[in-house]
Design a protein around this motif. Structure first.
Motif, PDB file in Angstrom:
ATOM      1  N   SER A 160       0.922   4.174  -2.954  1.00 14.15           N
ATOM      2  CA  SER A 160       0.392   5.498  -2.606  1.00 14.15           C
ATOM      3  C   SER A 160       1.468   6.543  -2.343  1.00 14.15           C
ATOM      4  CB  SER A 160      -0.514   5.385  -1.373  1.00 14.15           C
ATOM      5  OG  SER A 160       0.220   4.873  -0.262  1.00 14.15           O
ATOM      6  N   ASP A 161       2.656   6.127  -1.899  1.00 11.56           N
ATOM      7  CA  ASP A 161       3.699   7.087  -1.499  1.00 11.56           C
ATOM      8  C   ASP A 161       4.894   7.017  -2.442  1.00 11.56           C
ATOM      9  OD1 ASP A 161       2.104   7.795   0.612  1.00 11.56           O
ATOM     10  OD2 ASP A 161       3.107   6.475   2.047  1.00 11.56           O
ATOM     11  N   ARG A 162       4.641   7.112  -3.738  1.00  9.49           N
ATOM     12  CA  ARG A 162       5.747   7.078  -4.700  1.00  9.49           C
ATOM     13  C   ARG A 162       6.663   8.287  -4.550  1.00  9.49           C
ATOM     14  NH1 ARG A 162       3.492   4.960 -10.560  1.00  9.49           N
ATOM     15  NH2 ARG A 162       2.467   3.077  -9.839  1.00  9.49           N
ATOM     16  N   SER A 185       0.826  -1.208   0.000  1.00 12.90           N
ATOM     17  CA  SER A 185       0.000   0.000   0.000  1.00 12.90           C
ATOM     18  C   SER A 185       0.857   1.253   0.000  1.00 12.90           C
ATOM     19  CB  SER A 185      -0.930  -0.008   1.218  1.00 12.90           C
ATOM     20  OG  SER A 185      -0.176  -0.082   2.425  1.00 12.90           O
ATOM     21  N   GLU A 186       1.973   1.237   0.724  1.00 17.80           N
ATOM     22  CA  GLU A 186       2.869   2.389   0.749  1.00 17.80           C
ATOM     23  C   GLU A 186       3.550   2.585  -0.603  1.00 17.80           C
ATOM     24  OE1 GLU A 186       4.091   2.012   5.488  1.00 17.80           O
ATOM     25  OE2 GLU A 186       5.551   1.567   3.929  1.00 17.80           O
TER      26      GLU A 186
END
Length: 285
Positions: free
Chosen positions: A167-169, A163-164
């Motif tokens: 979402s946190d590219r 998930s990281e």
């Protein structure tokens, strides 16, 4: 403690700058003798024609030249842009391009923190910040930066959940940039930008995520529909109370319904009958 000490010693040895050796910076007697002889022969009239083609060198605006005299860097600073001169037989030089270079990180098969195998690729933008370090401290700064970018991408994504990663590219890219910039500082490289291009998931995982998203959307649609029915029932209850207070309002509602049906141009004919009339027929039976 022993592992930490080893890692510290390894980091200190990898960041050792070869230009910090101040003990043997002089050319020595033999070196100066060869330099003087080279300059003397270059100035002789019989060697002027050869010197004209050998001594002058030109580098472009985006290039710098690192001059080696008897194997040692001259003045610890690059030459250029423009024209400069070298001595025949004793001097050699290496051109360094200062323009920003971009390269693609090949797709890397990475196992995330939650044990999901993904394939991630990216792009890195860097430039040579110190020509002297890029020539003296590393054999091939471009190739070394490419390999380091691949390993840094794998190490960075190995500490993130799926998930990281999805979402946190931007945060991952900034972390990679700072890590690469710190590691390549001793090579005279400045990493300007890092971007994560694509994250490829296994086909089964894509189907599972699509099914999960579809089920979530259906659940939300059912909740919204139920809330609509509840609001509609409340509105109908309030309308029935208003109509019950005025019997003529029911007749007006009948007429409005007939007008709505007639506007649709169908063959259905409805004759509204009052409930009082129907009750009289029922009572006779």
């Amino acid at each position: 403690m022993e592992m930490e000490n080893r890692s510290k010693r390894r980091d200190s040895s990898s960041n050792t700058d070869l230009l910090d050796d101040e003990d043997n910076r002089g050319l020595g007697c033999c070196g100066w003798t060869l330099v003087i002889l080279s300059a003397f022969f270059a100035l002789l009239p019989c060697f002027w024609i050869i010197s004209v083609f050998i001594c002058p060198k030109v580098v472009k605006e985006y290039e710098r030249a690192v001059i080696f005299r008897l194997g040692r860097i001259v003045d610890r600073k690059p030459k250029g842009p423009g024209i400069f001169f070298i001595l025949p037989c004793t001097d050699s030089f290496v051109k360094v391009d200062l323009r920003t270079v971009s390269f693609d990180i090949p797709p890397q098969e990475v196992l995330t923190k939650d044990s999901v195998t993904i394939s991630v690729d990216g792009v890195v933008y860097f430039r040579v910040n110190d020509p002297i370090k890029s020539v003296a401290n590393v054999s091939n700064a471009d190739f070394a930066t490419r390999l380091l970018a691949q390993t840094t991408l794998r190490n960075m994504l190995g500490t993130k959940n799926l998930s990281e990663v999805l979402s946190d590219r931007e945060a991952i890219a900034h972390g990679m940039q700072s890590s690469l910039d710190e590691a390549t500082d001793a090579w005279g490289i400045k990493v300007e930008r890092v971007e994560i291009k694509d994250v490829k998931l296994p086909l089964q995982l894509q189907r599972a995520m699509a099914a999960e998203a579809e089920a979530t959307r259906e659940a939300r649609a059912k909740v919204i529909a139920a809330e609509g029915e509840m609001n509609a029932s409340r509105a109908l209850k309030e309308a029935s109370l208003v109509i019950a207070e005025s019997p003529s309002a029911l007749q007006l509602r009948y007429l409005q319904t007939l007008g709505t049906i007639a506007a649709e141009k169908n063959s259905t004919i409805i004759f509204p009958l009052p409930m009082d009339m129907m009750s009289q027929f029922l009572n006779r039976k």
